[in-house]
Design a protein around this motif. Structure first.
Motif, short mmCIF file in Angstrom:
data_model
loop_
_atom_site.label_atom_id
_atom_site.label_comp_id
_atom_site.label_asym_id
_atom_site.label_seq_id
_atom_site.Cartn_x
_atom_site.Cartn_y
_atom_site.Cartn_z
N UNK A 1 -3.57 -8.81 17.00
CA UNK A 1 -4.87 -8.17 16.88
C UNK A 1 -4.77 -7.06 15.84
N UNK A 2 -5.69 -7.07 14.93
CA UNK A 2 -5.73 -6.07 13.88
C UNK A 2 -6.52 -4.84 14.34
N UNK A 3 -5.99 -3.70 14.05
CA UNK A 3 -6.64 -2.44 14.43
C UNK A 3 -7.38 -1.90 13.21
N UNK A 4 -8.63 -1.59 13.39
CA UNK A 4 -9.43 -1.00 12.32
C UNK A 4 -9.41 0.52 12.49
N UNK A 5 -9.02 1.21 11.43
CA UNK A 5 -9.01 2.67 11.50
C UNK A 5 -10.44 3.20 11.52
N UNK A 6 -10.69 4.17 12.36
CA UNK A 6 -12.03 4.78 12.36
C UNK A 6 -12.20 5.67 11.13
N UNK A 7 -13.43 5.90 10.76
CA UNK A 7 -13.72 6.78 9.61
C UNK A 7 -13.12 8.17 9.80
N UNK A 8 -12.96 8.60 11.06
CA UNK A 8 -12.40 9.93 11.31
C UNK A 8 -10.96 10.03 10.79
N UNK A 9 -10.31 8.90 10.58
CA UNK A 9 -8.98 8.88 9.96
C UNK A 9 -9.09 8.38 8.52
N UNK A 10 -9.69 7.21 8.37
CA UNK A 10 -9.71 6.51 7.09
C UNK A 10 -10.35 7.30 5.95
N UNK A 11 -11.32 8.13 6.25
CA UNK A 11 -12.03 8.86 5.21
C UNK A 11 -11.51 10.28 5.00
N UNK A 12 -10.48 10.67 5.73
CA UNK A 12 -9.95 12.03 5.60
C UNK A 12 -9.08 12.16 4.36
N UNK A 13 -9.27 13.23 3.62
CA UNK A 13 -8.53 13.44 2.38
C UNK A 13 -7.01 13.45 2.59
N UNK A 14 -6.47 14.15 3.59
CA UNK A 14 -5.01 14.11 3.77
C UNK A 14 -4.47 12.69 3.98
N UNK A 15 -5.19 11.91 4.75
CA UNK A 15 -4.78 10.52 4.98
C UNK A 15 -4.81 9.73 3.67
N UNK A 16 -5.88 9.88 2.90
CA UNK A 16 -6.02 9.15 1.64
C UNK A 16 -4.94 9.56 0.64
N UNK A 17 -4.65 10.85 0.55
CA UNK A 17 -3.61 11.31 -0.36
C UNK A 17 -2.24 10.77 0.06
N UNK A 18 -1.97 10.79 1.35
CA UNK A 18 -0.69 10.27 1.85
C UNK A 18 -0.56 8.78 1.58
N UNK A 19 -1.63 8.03 1.80
CA UNK A 19 -1.59 6.58 1.55
C UNK A 19 -1.45 6.28 0.05
N UNK A 20 -2.13 7.05 -0.79
CA UNK A 20 -2.00 6.86 -2.24
C UNK A 20 -0.57 7.16 -2.68
N UNK A 21 0.01 8.21 -2.13
CA UNK A 21 1.40 8.56 -2.45
C UNK A 21 2.34 7.45 -2.01
N UNK A 22 2.14 6.93 -0.81
CA UNK A 22 2.99 5.85 -0.32
C UNK A 22 2.86 4.60 -1.19
N UNK A 23 1.65 4.30 -1.60
CA UNK A 23 1.44 3.13 -2.47
C UNK A 23 2.15 3.34 -3.80
N UNK A 24 2.06 4.56 -4.33
CA UNK A 24 2.75 4.86 -5.59
C UNK A 24 4.25 4.68 -5.44
N UNK A 25 4.82 5.16 -4.34
CA UNK A 25 6.26 5.00 -4.10
C UNK A 25 6.64 3.53 -4.00
N UNK A 26 5.84 2.75 -3.30
CA UNK A 26 6.12 1.33 -3.16
C UNK A 26 6.09 0.61 -4.51
N UNK A 27 5.08 0.90 -5.31
CA UNK A 27 4.96 0.27 -6.63
C UNK A 27 6.13 0.71 -7.52
N UNK A 28 6.45 2.00 -7.52
CA UNK A 28 7.57 2.52 -8.31
C UNK A 28 8.87 1.82 -7.90
N UNK A 29 9.12 1.77 -6.61
CA UNK A 29 10.37 1.18 -6.11
C UNK A 29 10.49 -0.29 -6.49
N UNK A 30 9.40 -1.01 -6.36
CA UNK A 30 9.42 -2.44 -6.69
C UNK A 30 9.69 -2.67 -8.18
#
Length: 145
Positions: A1-30
């Motif tokens: 079962x897939x969990x959908x993040x609520x807007x209270x998490x998904x739209x928060x700036x700290x969450x978005x910055x952290x996810x963007x940073x993680x994506x950047x690290x993943x792309x860099x590493x690959x």
């Protein structure tokens, strides 16, 4: 079962910055897997490329890292013969770090992989949006370009 993040998490700036940073690290590493280099090591090398020689404390301050971390990063670069650390003749307590010729060559070899990584990372954005994002992040962290 897939969990959908609520807007209270998904739209928060700290969450978005952290996810963007993680994506950047993943792309860099690959994209840099063949070079076995971490992002912080690469940042130290770029800083040393821009400045012939720096104290370890200057590297720490410029990159916002603690001095112990910089010591470990420089140790790793030294083991690969990408950087050299010498006592500063003007201040024997300080170490001056510089890139070796092998380090300069490694940077040149890594550059095409980083160009591809950047392309992948920012592919969803137009050039104008990329410029806007960079400008907004610079303002957000309070640093001059």
């Amino acid at each position: 079962m897939s969990i959908c993040l609520p807007d209270s998490i998904r739209a928060r700036l700290p969450y978005l910055l952290a996810r963007a940073h993680q994506r950047q690290l993943d792309v860099f590493t690959r994209h840099t897997a063949a070079f076995d280099i971490a992002g912080r090591e690469y940042a130290v090398m770029l800083l040393l490329e821009a400045h012939e020689a720096l104290w370890q404390s200057q590297i720490a301050d410029a990159l916002g890292l603690d001095r112990t971390t910089v010591t470990y990063l420089v140790d790793t670069l030294e083991k690969r013969d990408w950087a050299v650390r010498n006592r500063d003749p003007a201040d024997r307590r300080a170490h001056v770090v510089g890139l070796t010729e092998a380090g300069k060559k490694a940077l040149a070899d890594i550059k095409p992989a980083l160009i591809e990584a950047k392309k992948e990372l920012v592919a969803p954005l137009s050039e104008n949006e990329q410029d806007q994002l960079r400008d907004l992040l610079i303002r957000l962290i309070g640093e001059a370009p």
